[in-house]
Design a protein around this motif. Sequence first.
Motif, mmCIF file in Angstrom:
data_model
loop_
_atom_site.group_PDB
_atom_site.id
_atom_site.type_symbol
_atom_site.label_atom_id
_atom_site.label_comp_id
_atom_site.label_asym_id
_atom_site.label_seq_id
_atom_site.Cartn_x
_atom_site.Cartn_y
_atom_site.Cartn_z
ATOM 1 N N ALA A 16 0.457 -0.983 0.091
ATOM 2 C CA ALA A 16 0.145 0.246 -0.047
ATOM 3 C C ALA A 16 0.284 1.581 -0.211
ATOM 4 O O ALA A 16 0.344 2.406 -0.617
ATOM 5 C CB ALA A 16 -1.171 -0.212 1.097
ATOM 6 N N ASP A 17 1.718 1.408 0.761
ATOM 7 C CA ASP A 17 2.827 2.277 0.561
ATOM 8 C C ASP A 17 3.305 2.783 -0.458
ATOM 9 O O ASP A 17 3.463 4.183 -1.157
ATOM 10 C CB ASP A 17 3.981 2.205 1.877
ATOM 11 C CG ASP A 17 3.486 1.990 3.208
ATOM 12 O OD1 ASP A 17 2.467 2.658 3.323
ATOM 13 O OD2 ASP A 17 4.242 1.480 4.151
ATOM 14 N N CYS A 19 2.535 1.642 -3.182
ATOM 15 C CA CYS A 19 1.399 1.719 -4.808
ATOM 16 C C CYS A 19 0.898 4.306 -5.008
ATOM 17 O O CYS A 19 0.959 4.008 -4.723
ATOM 18 C CB CYS A 19 -0.134 1.117 -4.299
ATOM 19 S SG CYS A 19 -1.499 1.575 -5.839
ATOM 20 N N ALA A 22 -2.319 4.375 -4.819
ATOM 21 C CA ALA A 22 -3.683 4.249 -3.753
ATOM 22 C C ALA A 22 -4.692 3.435 -4.210
ATOM 23 O O ALA A 22 -5.579 3.536 -3.563
ATOM 24 C CB ALA A 22 -3.753 6.016 -3.075
ATOM 25 N N SER A 25 -5.712 -0.912 -0.153
ATOM 26 C CA SER A 25 -6.592 -1.014 0.912
ATOM 27 C C SER A 25 -6.251 -2.475 2.288
ATOM 28 O O SER A 25 -5.988 -3.101 0.984
ATOM 29 C CB SER A 25 -7.901 -0.117 0.636
ATOM 30 O OG SER A 25 -8.418 -1.078 0.480
ATOM 31 N N THR A 37 -8.133 0.664 -10.384
ATOM 32 C CA THR A 37 -7.643 1.457 -9.662
ATOM 33 C C THR A 37 -6.056 1.167 -9.906
ATOM 34 O O THR A 37 -5.382 2.250 -10.862
ATOM 35 C CB THR A 37 -7.398 2.382 -8.874
ATOM 36 O OG1 THR A 37 -9.036 2.834 -8.405
ATOM 37 C CG2 THR A 37 -7.004 3.270 -8.243
ATOM 38 N N CYS A 44 3.731 -2.491 -6.044
ATOM 39 C CA CYS A 44 3.617 -3.322 -4.772
ATOM 40 C C CYS A 44 5.197 -4.911 -4.922
ATOM 41 O O CYS A 44 4.986 -5.319 -3.555
ATOM 42 C CB CYS A 44 2.197 -3.673 -4.762
ATOM 43 S SG CYS A 44 2.171 -4.506 -6.636
#
Length: 56
Positions: A16-17, A19, A22, A25, A37, A44
């Motif tokens: 997640a950090d 990507c 965003a 999740s 998205t 990732c």
Amino acid sequence: MAYKITDACINCGACADACPVAAISAGADSYVIDADTCIGCGACAAACPVGAPVED
């Protein structure tokens, strides 16, 4: 091609950090990727310590 997160996920949040859009999740049992998205960049997968994100 979008990525998905396999059962190997250890819920560390590195994906997640990493990507840039965003698309990732926290889910109930593991992190999840929103396929609509996701741009398929692979950031990732490169960040994950256990290789949980894979091309779908």
